[in-house]
Design an enzyme around this catalytic site. Structure first.
Site, PDB file in Angstrom:
ATOM      1  N   GLY A 251      10.530 -83.216  13.831  1.00 26.43           N
ATOM      2  CA  GLY A 251      10.785 -82.292  14.921  1.00 26.43           C
ATOM      3  C   GLY A 251      10.735 -82.915  16.299  1.00 26.43           C
ATOM      4  O   GLY A 251      10.845 -82.198  17.303  1.00 26.43           O
ATOM      5  N   ASP A 252      10.562 -84.239  16.372  1.00 27.07           N
ATOM      6  CA  ASP A 252      10.515 -84.905  17.680  1.00 27.07           C
ATOM      7  C   ASP A 252      11.082 -86.313  17.524  1.00 27.07           C
ATOM      8  O   ASP A 252      11.738 -86.610  16.532  1.00 27.07           O
ATOM      9  CB  ASP A 252       9.083 -84.909  18.219  1.00 27.07           C
ATOM     10  CG  ASP A 252       9.029 -84.834  19.749  1.00 27.07           C
ATOM     11  OD1 ASP A 252       9.753 -85.608  20.404  1.00 27.07           O
ATOM     12  OD2 ASP A 252       8.277 -84.005  20.297  1.00 27.07           O
TER      13      ASP A 252
END
Length: 448
Positions: A251-252
């Site tokens: 997610g990053d």
């Protein structure tokens, strides 16, 4: 104590790293993994010898801590801790020097979701506080400090952080302290992490900080696309780091090179240097390969090549901010493919928050010598944005052989540039005028 370890599968599994590396060397494939040779351990113990039960329900904290305590006090050349197939629920635990944590195929080390008893540790000195919350921070699920000769490997077993309870606390703003990383190794050297699956980290996945001679190779890192701050690999104030042959979908940022946060990173003054990132594939709503934004100790001599990215927010992202100070220099990105990305290339001086209001707004980063060559993209909404700082322009930005094909329709936007100088050769779509001035070409002649 009787050791119940299947020796043949164990030998074969430990050999995977060496066999792949040797094959690459013989085939002429570039690899940096030789900076830390894989160690064979004559002494082997199993978590089951200490009462470990892989039923997914029994808490195995005592077994892990007793096994590692024994390794620490054996005073031998090194010991392998074997995790057989099964699901081993445990609280956080600390590694020790001269050990191999070996996960068999089908083995899962799973973090408990009980945050009430999760230990706290002091903030990193180069950050001055927890990255998310003031004060201390929750210790990483698997932690090591002041170690040497540590290996985490196996037959693609899994380390599962069960991070959803932590993500929920972040979304609900009920966190008391900064979430734990999945694996953090501090003040250590001669570290190998290979042939393991990492999933559902509460925060950053693999965080070597103040380390030297680190190899991370043949790993898979997975987290949901909407999981907050689940960076893949973040080498931080570390030197001689090799990251190769891995798949990351989180997610990053997939890989983000860091070196401390504002006045605390400036005071600590330990740069990240000699970082090689090679043959990494993945996807994320944020960046594929990033430098920053915490770069206050300086980042230099980074090579990222043979990178394959899809469904990204940003392909390549070099990011810093006022108050960071430090430097970002001699960074090379080469042979990068991006597909379905919002921005292909972004170099920015206005990214990232501050630890407190004590940062010095006059501490401006120096960004120079950024080379991007042989970058190809499809379905790229914006090819590039390079925006330096008015009082500290970014210099020596060198682009060559770059083709970033846009999406059809009105969504495609041109390059954006300000406070930057450099040169461009064979770039499509044609970049901004700041990068095409002929008098700047000499600064890039050695790079493009």
């Amino acid at each position: 104590m009787k050791m119940s370890i299947p020796l043949l599968p164990l030998f074969l599994g430990v050999s995977v790293f060496v066999l792949f590396s040797s094959h690459f060397a013989l085939a002429g494939v570039l690899t940096c993994s030789g900076i830390v040779p894989m160690r064979y351990r004559d002494d082997n113990i199993s978590i089951t010898d200490f009462g470990g039960v892989g039923d997914g329900r029994t808490l195995n904290t005592k077994a892990f801590r007793e096994a590692i305590y024994r390794i620490q006090h054996l005073r031998r050349d090194g010991t392998l801790l074997y995790i057989p197939p099964g699901v081993y629920l445990t609280e956080s635990f600390n590694l020790t020097s001269h050990m191999t944590l070996y996960l068999a195929r089908g083995a899962v080390i799973k973090a408990t979701q009980d945050s009430s008893n999760w230990p706290l540790i002091a903030p990193l000195p180069s950050y001055g506080r927890g990255r998310e919350r003031p004060g201390g921070r929750y210790i990483s699920f698997i932690h090591g400090d002041g170690l040497s000769d540590v290996v985490i490997t196996g037959e693609n077993g899994t380390i599962d952080g069960q991070g959803d309870v932590w993500w929920s606390m972040w979304r609900q703003r009920t966190l008391k302290f900064t979430r734990p990383n999945l694996v953090e190794i501090v003040n250590s050297r001669s570290i190998i992490i290979s042939n393991v699956i990492f999933k559902n980290s509460p925060f950053w996945n693999i965080h070597p900080v103040y380390c030297s001679d680190v190899v991370i190779q043949f790993v898979t890192i997975l987290a949901p696309r909407d999981s907050p701050n689940t960076d893949g690999i973040d080498p931080d104030s570390s030197s001689n780091v090799c990251i190769e042959d891995s798949f990351i979908s989180t997610g990053d940022d997939l890989v983000a090179v860091k070196s401390g946060w504002d006045e605390y990173g400036i005071a600590y003054g330990r740069p990240s240097s000699g970082i090689t990132i090679r043959r990494v594939t993945g996807s994320s709503p944020f960046a594929g390969i990033a430098v920053g934004s915490e770069t206050s100790g300086g980042v230099e001599n980074v090579l990222a090549e043979n990178i394959n990215l899809s469904n990204m927010g940003v392909g390549i992202h070099v990011k810093t901010n006022i108050g960071r100070g430090g430097f970002i220099r001699n960074i090379t990105f080469s042979d990068v493919y991006v597909e379905n990305v919002r921005t292909g290339i972004k170099i920015a001086g206005d990214v990232g928050d501050h630890p407190d209001d004590k940062f010095n707004p006059n501490a401006l980063p120096v960004v120079k010598g950024i080379t991007l060559k042989s970058v190809w993209g499809e379905k790229v909404q914006q090819p590039g944005s390079i925006q330096g700082l008015k009082n500290s322009p970014f210099t020596g930005i060198c682009l060559s052989n770059i083709n970033l094909h846009g999406v059809s329709g009105p969504r495609s936007t041109p390059w954006k540039c300000s406070d930057v100088s450099g040169a461009a050769l064979e770039v499509s779509p044609w970049p901004c005028s700041e990068l095409t001035a002929t008098h700047q070409a000499a600064t890039c002649s050695d790079h493009i």
